[in-house]
Design a protein around this motif. Structure first.
Motif, PDB file in Angstrom:
ATOM      1  N   LYS A  97       0.926  -1.274  -0.183  1.00  0.00           N
ATOM      2  CA  LYS A  97      -0.019  -0.117   0.176  1.00  0.00           C
ATOM      3  C   LYS A  97       0.859   1.436   0.098  1.00  0.00           C
ATOM      4  CE  LYS A  97      -3.140   2.537   3.129  1.00  0.00           C
ATOM      5  NZ  LYS A  97      -4.112   2.589   4.415  1.00  0.00           N
TER       6      LYS A  97
ATOM      7  N   SER B 107      -1.653  -1.113  -4.580  1.00  0.00           N
ATOM      8  CA  SER B 107      -1.478   0.094  -3.775  1.00  0.00           C
ATOM      9  C   SER B 107      -2.674   1.088  -3.916  1.00  0.00           C
ATOM     10  CB  SER B 107      -0.293   0.630  -4.192  1.00  0.00           C
ATOM     11  OG  SER B 107       0.107   1.868  -3.348  1.00  0.00           O
TER      12      SER B 107
ATOM     13  N   LEU C 222      -5.729  -0.458  -2.221  1.00  0.00           N
ATOM     14  CA  LEU C 222      -5.464  -0.286  -0.758  1.00  0.00           C
ATOM     15  C   LEU C 222      -5.597   1.039  -0.264  1.00  0.00           C
ATOM     16  CD1 LEU C 222      -2.738  -3.048  -0.719  1.00  0.00           C
ATOM     17  CD2 LEU C 222      -4.832  -3.216   0.457  1.00  0.00           C
TER      18      LEU C 222
END
Length: 270
Positions: free
Chosen positions: A71, A153, A156
């Motif tokens: 993330k 990423s 998230l």
């Protein structure tokens, strides 16, 4: 799509679970929709749905650390992952690394490398807490690339990644109209595995806590869906709610005769 593999992953029934999500959030404004997963694993449903808000909970510290690093620094994790070739010898070298001397990105990359190359995406540790799943062969395809981790990423970005027990984490945060997906490790399955330790262990006594949690979720006006092996232990809980069976492909059984199609039960308060 998730960048991880996981034993018992729900990729086979994503369409069914997606229908449950849409039914549960039909009358909820987009910005208020919140997805909660109590046993995140590979988070296959989360990555499939891409909800606007989410809480991903798991007791597995290494898994949650990996999700956080992807993330926050997908490029750093991707660069660390590129250092290791795909081979059986390299797999056991990475497995033997002392995590305490690795950088945060290397630690996350090691988790991904082992997860992608181990036997059937199984997570298991020994009594010392050391990952001990054997090499799974060269049948898992390409390792996640930077573009895959960057996409993960972004998905998230608005998710809270939390390490801890499913019961406490959810009961302290559940709100009206939340959608909760629970896919616990199978208590019956784990009882049959040799040398099973660590965060994948979910005993039959935990089913009692699961039952209590479902009633609390229902009482606050939130929605849940649970997926579980169709077995005697789960029936008394499942029959309190709407339920239906689905066929899934099982590949994790130690005895090859037990692999193939299996019944899972889904139950919900929708």
């Amino acid at each position: 799509m998730s960048f991880l593999r996981w034993a018992g992953s729900k990729k086979q029934i994503l369409d069914v679970l997606e229908s449950c999500w849409h039914a549960a959030t039909l009358n909820t404004p987009q910005e208020e929709k919140r997805y909660i997963e109590g046993f995140s694993g590979s988070a296959a449903l989360f990555f499939h749905l891409r909800p606007p808000r989410a809480i991903l909970i798991d007791i597995n510290k290494e898994l949650q650390h990996c999700l956080r690093r992807v993330k926050e620094t997908p490029k750093g994790v991707a660069l660390a992952l590129q250092k290791w070739e795909l081979s059986e010898a390299q797999y056991y070298r990475v497995r033997s690394l002392d995590k305490s001397i690795l950088s945060p990105n290397e630690r996350a990359a090691a988790f991904i490398y082992l997860n992608r190359n181990c036997f059937n995406g199984l997570y298991r540790t020994n009594k010392k807490g050391e990952f001990n799943v054997p090499y799974g062969g060269m049948r898992v395809g390409m390792m996640p690339q930077y573009k895959n981790l960057l996409d993960a990423s972004k998905t998230l970005e608005k998710a809270k990644i939390q390490t801890g027990d499913f019961f406490h984490a959810i009961t302290t945060q559940i709100q009206r109209n939340d959608f909760v997906y629970l896919d616990p490790p199978y208590a019956k399955r784990n009882a049959s595995l040799d040398n099973q330790y660590g965060p994948d262990v979910f005993g039959t006594e935990d089913l009692e806590r699961l039952n209590l949690l479902l009633n609390r979720i229902n009482n606050v006006g939130a929605h849940f869906v649970v997926s579980y092996a169709h077995c005697d232990e789960i029936i008394p809980i499942a029959e309190q709610w709407s339920q239906f069976s689905v066929q899934v492909r099982r590949s994790i059984a130690a005895n090859i005769k037990n692999r193939g199609s299996a019944n899972e039960i889904l139950f919900t308060n929708l």
